[in-house]
Design a protein around this motif. Structure first.
Motif, short mmCIF file in Angstrom:
data_model
loop_
_atom_site.label_atom_id
_atom_site.label_comp_id
_atom_site.label_asym_id
_atom_site.label_seq_id
_atom_site.Cartn_x
_atom_site.Cartn_y
_atom_site.Cartn_z
N ASN A 1 0.82 -1.21 0.00
CA ASN A 1 0.00 0.00 0.00
C ASN A 1 0.86 1.26 0.00
OD1 ASN A 1 -2.79 -1.21 0.39
ND2 ASN A 1 -1.62 -2.20 2.00
N THR A 2 1.97 1.23 0.69
CA THR A 2 2.82 2.42 0.80
C THR A 2 4.21 2.18 0.22
OG1 THR A 2 1.68 2.80 2.90
CG2 THR A 2 3.54 4.23 2.40
N TRP A 3 4.80 1.02 0.51
CA TRP A 3 6.17 0.74 0.13
C TRP A 3 6.24 -0.38 -0.90
CZ3 TRP A 3 10.14 3.70 1.88
CH2 TRP A 3 9.84 4.56 2.96
N SER B 1 0.89 -7.22 -6.39
CA SER B 1 0.55 -5.82 -6.12
C SER B 1 -0.84 -5.71 -5.50
CB SER B 1 0.59 -5.02 -7.42
OG SER B 1 0.14 -3.70 -7.19
N VAL B 2 -0.95 -4.87 -4.46
CA VAL B 2 -2.28 -4.60 -3.89
C VAL B 2 -2.81 -3.27 -4.42
CG1 VAL B 2 -1.88 -5.94 -1.78
CG2 VAL B 2 -1.36 -3.49 -1.80
N ARG B 3 -2.06 -2.65 -5.35
CA ARG B 3 -2.52 -1.37 -5.91
C ARG B 3 -3.44 -1.65 -7.11
NH1 ARG B 3 3.10 2.18 -5.22
NH2 ARG B 3 3.53 1.35 -3.14
N ILE C 1 -3.69 -10.22 -2.62
CA ILE C 1 -2.64 -11.17 -3.02
C ILE C 1 -1.55 -11.27 -1.95
CG2 ILE C 1 -1.41 -9.44 -4.42
CD1 ILE C 1 -1.73 -13.23 -5.19
N ASP C 2 -1.32 -10.16 -1.23
CA ASP C 2 -0.31 -10.19 -0.15
C ASP C 2 -0.72 -11.16 0.96
OD1 ASP C 2 -2.40 -8.44 0.51
OD2 ASP C 2 -1.11 -6.96 1.50
N ARG C 3 -2.03 -11.19 1.25
CA ARG C 3 -2.53 -12.10 2.30
C ARG C 3 -2.35 -13.55 1.86
NH1 ARG C 3 -8.53 -10.25 3.45
NH2 ARG C 3 -8.27 -11.61 5.27
N GLY D 1 1.57 -4.04 8.32
CA GLY D 1 2.05 -2.98 7.44
C GLY D 1 1.15 -1.77 7.58
N THR D 2 0.87 -1.08 6.48
CA THR D 2 -0.05 0.05 6.50
C THR D 2 -1.39 -0.43 7.02
OG1 THR D 2 1.08 0.88 4.55
CG2 THR D 2 -1.03 1.87 5.09
N ALA D 3 -1.80 -1.62 6.53
CA ALA D 3 -2.93 -2.33 7.12
C ALA D 3 -2.37 -3.44 7.99
CB ALA D 3 -3.80 -2.92 6.01
N GLY E 1 5.83 -8.03 7.89
CA GLY E 1 5.46 -6.63 7.66
C GLY E 1 6.37 -5.66 8.40
N GLY E 2 6.31 -4.41 7.98
CA GLY E 2 7.22 -3.38 8.49
C GLY E 2 7.17 -3.16 9.99
N ASP E 3 6.01 -3.37 10.59
CA ASP E 3 5.91 -3.16 12.05
C ASP E 3 6.07 -4.46 12.84
OD1 ASP E 3 5.64 -0.38 12.42
OD2 ASP E 3 3.60 -0.47 11.63
N ALA E 4 6.35 -5.56 12.14
CA ALA E 4 6.48 -6.85 12.84
C ALA E 4 7.62 -6.86 13.86
CB ALA E 4 6.64 -7.99 11.84
N1 LIG Z 1 12.52 1.81 7.37
C1 LIG Z 1 11.19 1.92 7.39
N2 LIG Z 1 10.59 2.74 6.51
C2 LIG Z 1 9.25 2.87 6.50
N3 LIG Z 1 8.41 2.21 7.32
C3 LIG Z 1 8.95 1.39 8.22
C4 LIG Z 1 10.36 1.19 8.29
N4 LIG Z 1 10.59 0.29 9.25
C5 LIG Z 1 9.39 -0.06 9.76
N5 LIG Z 1 8.41 0.62 9.17
C6 LIG Z 1 6.98 0.46 9.49
O1 LIG Z 1 6.44 -0.36 8.46
C7 LIG Z 1 5.10 0.02 8.20
C8 LIG Z 1 4.83 -0.23 6.72
O2 LIG Z 1 4.72 -1.60 6.52
P1 LIG Z 1 5.23 -2.41 5.25
O3 LIG Z 1 6.62 -2.02 4.95
O4 LIG Z 1 4.97 -3.82 5.57
O5 LIG Z 1 4.45 -2.05 3.98
P2 LIG Z 1 3.33 -1.23 3.32
O6 LIG Z 1 3.52 -1.34 1.87
O7 LIG Z 1 3.31 0.16 3.80
O8 LIG Z 1 2.02 -1.88 3.82
P3 LIG Z 1 1.24 -3.18 3.44
O9 LIG Z 1 2.13 -4.35 3.70
O10 LIG Z 1 0.08 -3.11 4.36
O11 LIG Z 1 0.87 -3.06 2.03
C9 LIG Z 1 4.96 1.46 8.60
O12 LIG Z 1 3.77 1.61 9.32
C10 LIG Z 1 6.16 1.73 9.51
O13 LIG Z 1 5.73 1.95 10.84
#
Ligand SMILES: Nc1ncnc2c1ncn2[C@@H]1O[C@H](COP(=O)(O)OP(=O)(O)OP(=O)(O)O)[C@@H](O)[C@H]1O
Ligand SMILES: CC(C)(CO)[C@@H](O)C(=O)NCCC(=O)O
Ligand SMILES: [K+]
Length: 229
Positions: free
Chosen positions: A9-11, A45-47, A89-91, A111-113, A195-198
């Motif tokens: 969603n974001t990254w 992609s989830v976009r 698809i990510d799930r 992650g974002t979600a 995920g990013g917050d794991a």
């Molecule tokens: N270096 C970093 N840069 C950005 N975000 C980070 C970083 N390290 C941890 N995070 C955390 O990761 C979260 C984003 O999660 P993730 O990277 O899994 O992907 P996403 O694409 O944003 O979300 P999703 O997986 O839901 O599509 C953010 O909420 C943030 O708090």
């Protein structure tokens, strides 16, 4: 070289498989940040379709074969979702990779979600979608007059300042959600976190979960793929 992309969603998380070398991986906001020669691209992609196409256009224009993962039941994992094509698809990929490693499990992607999904008996059973940890904190801060730093580090049991109160609140909310679903689903299957917050969540849940940093990309390597033209 094969480029694997988890377009979130974001990254955008990527892994570049280089013959004879360790894979290179990272997280980028734009694909312009990847300047290695690529001869095959595999992505999830989830976009939206349009946004994803726009993102991949430089590879498509150069004639790089691009393959997209899609949800498809197999002998190993079948999909209980009402309409598998609408399951993120990510799930699905995180579930596929987690099942391969751990068998029956609960998979949480922070992650974002934040998604929490259940795999049991060779079936993807379903799960929930809520806002991610950062998102939940951002919504709280933007909907109130609260100010100040929020901390996810060294959280005490009983917060005695605002940063810890908000930080522990977000963590405990995620923990409570997962524990509540476990009761509802009547399972003591292991919890797998990605995920990013794991990394924050795993520290908080001390030892009660397995941390797998790149489950979606792992899943990409065993998914059904179709070529995108
Ligand atoms: N270096 C970093 N840069 C950005 N975000 C980070 C970083 N390290 C941890 N995070 C955390 O990761 C979260 C984003 O999660 P993730 O990277 O899994 O992907 P996403 O694409 O944003 O979300 P999703 O997986 O839901 O599509 C953010 O909420 C943030 O708090
Ligand atoms: C829930 C998200 C946003 C998590 O990244 C993604 O998996 C998605 O867009 N899913 C589609 C809806 C669904 O899974 O039912
Ligand atoms: K996610």
């Amino acid at each position: 070289m094969t480029l694997y992309l988890d377009i979130g969603n974001t990254w955008i998380k990527y892994q570049l498989e280089r013959p004879g070398l360790a894979p290179q991986q990272g997280r980028v906001e734009s694909l312009n940040d990847i300047d290695e020669p690529v001869d095959k691209l595999v992505f999830a992609s989830v976009r939206t379709k349009q946004a994803t196409r726009a993102l991949l256009s430089c590879f498509l224009a150069r004639g790089v074969p691009c393959y997209e993962a899609y949800v498809s039941s197999s002998a190993e994992l079948s999909c209980d979702y009402d309409t598998p094509a609408t399951l993120g698809i990510d799930r699905w990929l995180a579930a596929l990779a987690a099942q391969q490693r751990f068998g029956d499990c609960i998979v949480a992607d922070a992650g974002t979600a934040l998604t929490v999904d259940w795999v049991s008996g060779g079936r993807y059973r379903g799960g929930v979608i809520v806002q991610g940890l950062q998102q939940s904190v951002n919504n709280l801060l933007s909907g109130t007059h609260l100010v100040g730093e929020v901390s996810f580090d060294s959280l005490p049991c009983v917060p005695t300042n605002t940063a810890h109160a908000v930080g522990l609140g977000a963590m405990a909310q995620a923990e409570g959600l997962i524990d509540g679903l476990r009761v509802r689903w009547q399972t003591d299957a292991p919890l797998v976190l990605t995920g990013g917050d794991a990394p924050n969540l795993i520290r908080f849940m001390d030892g009660r979960a397995e941390y797998c940093p790149n489950l979606v990309i792992e899943g990409l390597k065993k998914a059904s793929l179709r070529e995108v033209k």
